[in-house]
Design an enzyme around this catalytic site. Structure first.
Site, mmCIF file in Angstrom:
data_model
loop_
_atom_site.group_PDB
_atom_site.id
_atom_site.type_symbol
_atom_site.label_atom_id
_atom_site.label_comp_id
_atom_site.label_asym_id
_atom_site.label_seq_id
_atom_site.Cartn_x
_atom_site.Cartn_y
_atom_site.Cartn_z
ATOM 1 N N HIS A 1 -4.426 4.741 3.639
ATOM 2 C CA HIS A 1 -5.086 6.598 3.710
ATOM 3 C C HIS A 1 -4.470 6.790 1.963
ATOM 4 O O HIS A 1 -3.370 6.996 2.401
ATOM 5 C CB HIS A 1 -6.294 7.155 4.552
ATOM 6 C CG HIS A 1 -4.594 7.860 5.397
ATOM 7 N ND1 HIS A 1 -3.790 8.695 5.201
ATOM 8 C CD2 HIS A 1 -4.047 6.699 6.172
ATOM 9 C CE1 HIS A 1 -2.893 8.812 5.872
ATOM 10 N NE2 HIS A 1 -3.053 7.526 6.868
ATOM 11 N N HIS B 1 1.171 -3.790 -10.001
ATOM 12 C CA HIS B 1 1.335 -4.725 -9.415
ATOM 13 C C HIS B 1 2.392 -4.684 -7.838
ATOM 14 O O HIS B 1 2.381 -4.895 -7.676
ATOM 15 C CB HIS B 1 1.378 -6.567 -9.755
ATOM 16 C CG HIS B 1 1.474 -7.613 -9.188
ATOM 17 N ND1 HIS B 1 2.046 -8.383 -9.782
ATOM 18 C CD2 HIS B 1 1.185 -7.556 -7.863
ATOM 19 C CE1 HIS B 1 1.905 -9.477 -9.203
ATOM 20 N NE2 HIS B 1 0.805 -9.441 -7.964
#
Length: 212
Positions: A138, A147
């Site tokens: 979250h 990446h």
């Protein structure tokens, strides 16, 4: 189905093909690559990147970057800019086997691979790779062209900058800030903030190199 051309015929392309086939929304027109010929997973290589304008004019208006793990992430940025200048739409691709909260925001050109979890309040920028089995908890914020490698775990509130590569199996504790143009080594455990333009490795992760 929407026609899409894929850019780059390496190993990452195979995973993108699998992702696209899971969606049943796009028809893969072909793949461009510097070797100019051959096939990848039965899809034809239709030339190199010099063919992209002609491909767009032929009616293929979607494209996706399939250049994966490379030492110079700026290559992905250059391809992204070229595709946008031509006029291609670069979609968000989320594998059917991933879980992405409707309360997360994911920008164009980003792929979310099988087994990924992206939880509520997270924001992922443009042209990113969120690779197999990674967890974006979250309220994480991930910049453009970054990446996140397989099996990475980003705890809640983590912030990762642009053009950064978080290595396979790394773990980052909550509310950490990782800068732009950073490489975090495979298996690292990040417990302190990391500034821009460095390589950081180990358990706990320590800076070993400043990038030029």
């Amino acid at each position: 189905m929407k026609k899409i051309v894929l850019i780059g015929a390496g190993g990452h392309c195979k995973v993108i093909v699998d992702l696209i086939e899971s969606l049943k929304e796009y028809y893969i027109f072909g793949v461009t690559d510097k070797k100019k010929w051959g096939t990848i997973l039965n899809y034809k290589i239709v030339g190199d990147d010099s063919e992209l304008e002609n491909i767009y004019k032929s009616g293929v208006h979607y494209a996706f970057i399939c250049v994966g793990t490379i030492s110079n992430l700026s290559i992905r940025n250059k391809i992204y800019s070229k595709l946008k200048n031509i006029g291609f739409n670069i979609p968000v691709l989320i594998h059917k086997g991933a879980i992405a909260s409707p309360y997360a925001h994911i920008e164009e050109g980003t792929c979310v691979m099988a087994g990924v979890v992206v939880n509520a309040g997270s924001h992922i920028g443009k042209n990113c790779i969120i690779n197999t089995g990674s967890v974006i908890e979250h309220d994480c914020k991930i910049g453009d062209n970054t990446h996140i490698s397989p099996n990475v775990a980003l705890s809640g509130g983590t912030k990762v900058g642009n053009n950064t590569h978080i290595g396979i199996g790394s773990s980052v504790i909550q509310n950490i800030r990782i800068g732009n143009n950073v490489t975090v080594g495979a298996g690292a455990v990040v417990i302190d903030d990391i500034p821009d333009n460095v390589v950081s490795v180990g358990v706990p992760s320590k800076i070993i190199k400043i990038k030029k």
